[in-house]
Design a protein around this motif. Structure first.
Motif, mmCIF file in Angstrom:
data_model
loop_
_atom_site.group_PDB
_atom_site.id
_atom_site.type_symbol
_atom_site.label_atom_id
_atom_site.label_comp_id
_atom_site.label_asym_id
_atom_site.label_seq_id
_atom_site.Cartn_x
_atom_site.Cartn_y
_atom_site.Cartn_z
ATOM 1 N N LEU A 84 0.823 -1.216 0.000
ATOM 2 C CA LEU A 84 0.000 0.000 0.000
ATOM 3 C C LEU A 84 0.855 1.264 0.000
ATOM 4 O O LEU A 84 0.485 2.272 -0.591
ATOM 5 N N SER A 85 2.002 1.199 0.646
ATOM 6 C CA SER A 85 2.848 2.393 0.760
ATOM 7 C C SER A 85 3.316 2.898 -0.606
ATOM 8 O O SER A 85 3.603 4.084 -0.764
ATOM 9 N N CYS A 86 3.373 2.022 -1.587
ATOM 10 C CA CYS A 86 3.799 2.451 -2.934
ATOM 11 C C CYS A 86 2.846 3.474 -3.523
ATOM 12 O O CYS A 86 3.234 4.276 -4.378
ATOM 13 N N GLY A 87 1.617 3.438 -3.078
ATOM 14 C CA GLY A 87 0.631 4.357 -3.625
ATOM 15 C C GLY A 87 0.862 5.799 -3.219
ATOM 16 O O GLY A 87 0.304 6.711 -3.805
ATOM 17 N N ASP A 88 1.686 5.999 -2.202
ATOM 18 C CA ASP A 88 1.981 7.359 -1.741
ATOM 19 C C ASP A 88 3.244 7.912 -2.365
ATOM 20 O O ASP A 88 3.588 9.069 -2.156
ATOM 21 N N PHE A 89 3.942 7.075 -3.095
ATOM 22 C CA PHE A 89 5.278 7.476 -3.536
ATOM 23 C C PHE A 89 5.247 8.459 -4.700
ATOM 24 O O PHE A 89 4.564 8.265 -5.698
ATOM 25 N N GLU A 90 6.029 9.496 -4.527
ATOM 26 C CA GLU A 90 6.342 10.419 -5.619
ATOM 27 C C GLU A 90 7.815 10.726 -5.485
ATOM 28 O O GLU A 90 8.308 10.898 -4.372
ATOM 29 N N GLY A 91 8.492 10.823 -6.600
ATOM 30 C CA GLY A 91 9.897 11.197 -6.523
ATOM 31 C C GLY A 91 10.734 10.412 -7.494
ATOM 32 O O GLY A 91 10.227 9.878 -8.482
ATOM 33 N N GLU A 92 12.008 10.351 -7.175
ATOM 34 C CA GLU A 92 12.967 9.717 -8.082
ATOM 35 C C GLU A 92 13.292 8.311 -7.583
ATOM 36 O O GLU A 92 13.545 8.109 -6.400
ATOM 37 N N ILE A 93 13.280 7.377 -8.504
ATOM 38 C CA ILE A 93 13.818 6.045 -8.217
ATOM 39 C C ILE A 93 15.212 6.029 -8.827
ATOM 40 O O ILE A 93 15.369 6.247 -10.032
ATOM 41 N N PRO A 94 16.227 5.819 -8.005
ATOM 42 C CA PRO A 94 17.606 5.954 -8.485
ATOM 43 C C PRO A 94 17.953 4.958 -9.587
ATOM 44 O O PRO A 94 17.392 3.863 -9.644
ATOM 45 N N ALA A 95 18.878 5.354 -10.418
ATOM 46 C CA ALA A 95 19.387 4.470 -11.470
ATOM 47 C C ALA A 95 19.867 3.173 -10.837
ATOM 48 O O ALA A 95 20.415 3.164 -9.733
ATOM 49 N N GLY A 96 19.618 2.091 -11.535
ATOM 50 C CA GLY A 96 20.047 0.791 -11.033
ATOM 51 C C GLY A 96 18.978 0.088 -10.235
ATOM 52 O O GLY A 96 19.085 -1.096 -9.957
ATOM 53 N N HIS A 97 17.923 0.816 -9.864
ATOM 54 C CA HIS A 97 16.821 0.193 -9.147
ATOM 55 C C HIS A 97 15.680 -0.081 -10.108
ATOM 56 O O HIS A 97 15.532 0.581 -11.135
ATOM 57 N N TYR A 98 14.861 -1.048 -9.722
ATOM 58 C CA TYR A 98 13.702 -1.400 -10.533
ATOM 59 C C TYR A 98 12.817 -0.163 -10.732
ATOM 60 O O TYR A 98 12.461 0.519 -9.779
ATOM 61 N N GLY A 99 12.497 0.139 -11.964
ATOM 62 C CA GLY A 99 11.624 1.279 -12.248
ATOM 63 C C GLY A 99 12.330 2.623 -12.172
ATOM 64 O O GLY A 99 11.672 3.657 -12.014
ATOM 65 N N ALA A 100 13.643 2.605 -12.277
ATOM 66 C CA ALA A 100 14.418 3.849 -12.169
ATOM 67 C C ALA A 100 13.810 4.947 -13.042
ATOM 68 O O ALA A 100 13.507 4.738 -14.213
ATOM 69 N N GLY A 101 13.643 6.114 -12.446
ATOM 70 C CA GLY A 101 13.040 7.229 -13.169
ATOM 71 C C GLY A 101 12.254 8.099 -12.213
ATOM 72 O O GLY A 101 12.537 8.133 -11.006
#
Ligand code: MN
Length: 167
Positions: A84-101
């Motif tokens: 559920l916590s993913c639904g609150d996420f906004e921001g950058e996913i660092p390079a090298g991580h799943y879904g980077a962007g």
């Protein structure tokens, strides 16, 4: 319409290699839920549509984004359930991580689930952008993760018989 789910052989789901909705998920009745749509500028730009159910976010990647005009239907690829916590996420996913962007919340809000079977989900959403009746229909003939995300005018559109009978 409800016949569609029941004629889908369970063995197909098992072969598909991902979990179908819980057996307790019957159609009928209305259940309060929440949705979120995240704009995800990753390797490919897409939208993540997530619908809360049984303590997780059922999730789909929607390349073109949610269908907004009644009658419109967009491909949605189911991905793994997210916390559920993913639904609150906004921001950058660092390079090298799943879904980077970059992730931005595009819309979110309450919704009412009208129907949820293994192959068919119908809900009414009350977001700022995603408002009204929507459906997700599994399209096994296109692939194991393939669904169509439909905008419905008022009532669920009938599933095309040709789709259902060739499964
Ligand atoms: Mn994504």
């Amino acid at each position: 319409m409800k016949r569609i789910a029941s004629i889908s052989p369970r063995s197909d789901r098992e072969r598909d290699g991902f979990s179908p909705p819980q057996p307790s998920a019957q159609s009928g009745g209305t259940r309060a839920s929440r949705f979120v749509v995240q704009d995800h500028r990753a390797r490919t730009h897409h939208y993540d549509f997530r619908l809360e159910k049984d303590g997780v976010l059922k999730s789909w990647a929607v390349p073109k984004g949610p269908p907004l005009a009644p009658g419109e239907r967009h491909l949605a690829l189911q991905v793994e359930d997210h916390p559920l916590s993913c639904g609150d996420f906004e921001g950058e996913i660092p390079a090298g991580h799943y879904g980077a962007g970059t992730v931005r919340i595009w819309d979110r809000g309450p919704c009412e689930v009208r129907e949820w079977t293994g192959d068919r989900i119908v809900f009414v959403s009350h977001g700022a952008r995603l408002r009204g009746c929507f459906g997700l229909i599994r399209m096994r003939q296109l692939g194991p993760r393939h669904w169509l995300f439909l905008s419905m005018r008022r009532h669920p559109a009938p599933v095309r018989a040709s789709s259902a009978t060739t499964l």
